[in-house]
Design an enzyme around this catalytic site. Structure first.
Site, PDB file in Angstrom:
ATOM      1  N   ASP A  12       9.130 -25.702  -4.336  1.00 49.23           N
ATOM      2  CA  ASP A  12      10.307 -24.872  -4.137  1.00 49.23           C
ATOM      3  C   ASP A  12      11.280 -25.619  -3.210  1.00 49.23           C
ATOM      4  O   ASP A  12      11.625 -26.767  -3.485  1.00 49.23           O
ATOM      5  CB  ASP A  12       9.839 -23.497  -3.596  1.00 49.23           C
ATOM      6  N   HIS A  46       5.926 -18.759 -10.348  1.00 49.72           N
ATOM      7  CA  HIS A  46       6.583 -19.629  -9.366  1.00 49.72           C
ATOM      8  C   HIS A  46       5.633 -20.177  -8.299  1.00 49.72           C
ATOM      9  O   HIS A  46       5.824 -21.286  -7.807  1.00 49.72           O
ATOM     10  CB  HIS A  46       7.707 -18.839  -8.681  1.00 49.72           C
TER      11      HIS A  46
END
Length: 314
Positions: free
Chosen positions: A108, A290
């Site tokens: 991320d 994610h």
């Protein structure tokens, strides 16, 4: 499930004008460093499943809470969180341990920092492994401006920049609820709604999908953000256009051998032109959302360690 009591005790390390809270594994493998860089809203603890596996694979594993997170420093100036400072912290961390270079893994926002580090300090990075966030091309317009044009003012990157302090305050009022609601997997598809999605998420009383982690694991994140607040970490977003300017004169090609791991169900878009900017890239897709290394720890560990073993054998 992972017992938080098994996570290493941190040390505070002074680097680059700040103190970083650093967790380590595999100190017996000194000389073979790998640095793990978390994303948002995360913590070094997000790498709990990778640290033992990488130590067992022969690495000295160094995992900082980056500035703005956990018990690391939280500079007051927004510009203290730009790519020069964030990558400078990692360079100074290598200096602290006496390492010329290291392999770096980012997830991320941590991936964004590792991409930037590879461009700004290429001689300090020998391998790149990034999860979720592919290399971001530097287009004609600064990133936040481009996002505003395409995605509008309520898109969270834009909102964080145009309405400073608003989202941070909502996250801090609802820290447990926000983190419980964001760390989910197998979420049902939703129709896009007007408004700022992350503020709505922080205020939602019922989470969707399944939890990514146990209550005990989640409590580590909640406790860290209750202590640190959110402004320091959200300030990373507030430097996106500044970073665009800072990278203007840098060679945009990442030369290091690179592994890119995507989650097939991640909302983050894959890059169709990744190999143009990262010519030595290998791409792996995992069946997850994610939070790749927390959703699929064994698969993530296997992909990373096999790739590293192959690179070291070349």
């Amino acid at each position: 499930m992972f017992d938080p009591a098994d996570f290493p005790e941190p040390t505070l390390v002074s680097v680059n004008g700040v103190e970083l809270e650093v967790f380590e594994a595999g100190r017996q493998n000194a000389g073979n460093p790998i640095v793990l860089c978390h994303g948002w809203p995360e913590h070094a603890f997000s790498w709990r499943h990778q640290m033992p596996a990488l130590a067992a694979a022969g690495y000295h594993v160094i995992v900082p809470n980056q500035r703005g997170y956990g018990n690391s420093s939280r500079p007051a100036e927004v510009t203290g969180y730009d790519i020069e400072h964030l990558s400078g912290d990692l360079v100074a961390l290598l200096d602290h341990y006496g390492y010329e270079d290291a392999a770096f893994i980012g997830h991320d926002w941590g991936a964004m920092v590792v991409w930037g580090l590879a461009l700004l300090h290429p001689n300090r990075v020998n391998k790149v492994i990034n999860l979720s966030l592919p290399y971001q091309e530097r287009g004609e317009k600064p990133w936040v401006e481009s996002m505003e044009d395409v995605l509008g003012g309520d898109f969270y990157f834009v909102h964080f920049n145009r309405q400073p302090g608003v989202a941070d305050a909502v996250f801090e009022e609802n820290t447990f609820q926000f983190l419980r609601n964001i760390y989910r997997k197998n979420e049902p598809p939703r129709e896009p709604r007007p408004g700022m999605a992350l503020i709505d998420l922080a205020r939602a009383e019922t989470p969707l999908g399944d939890p990514v982690m146990s209550d005990g694991e989640l409590a580590v994140f909640v406790s860290a953000f209750e202590s640190a607040g959110f402004t320091g970490s959200v300030n990373w977003y507030r430097n996106l256009d500044r970073n665009w300017h800072l990278l203007a004169d840098v060679d945009p090609i990442v030369q290091q051998p690179t592994l890119m791991i995507y989650g097939d169900r991640d909302a983050v878009q894959k890059s169709e032109r990744l190999a143009e900017f990262v010519p030595q890239v290998e791409v792996v897709d995992l069946d997850c959302g994610h939070w790749i290394q927390q959703e699929k720890p064994e698969e993530t560990n296997r992909v990373i360690t096999e790739w590293l073993e192959q690179r070291d054998a070349d």
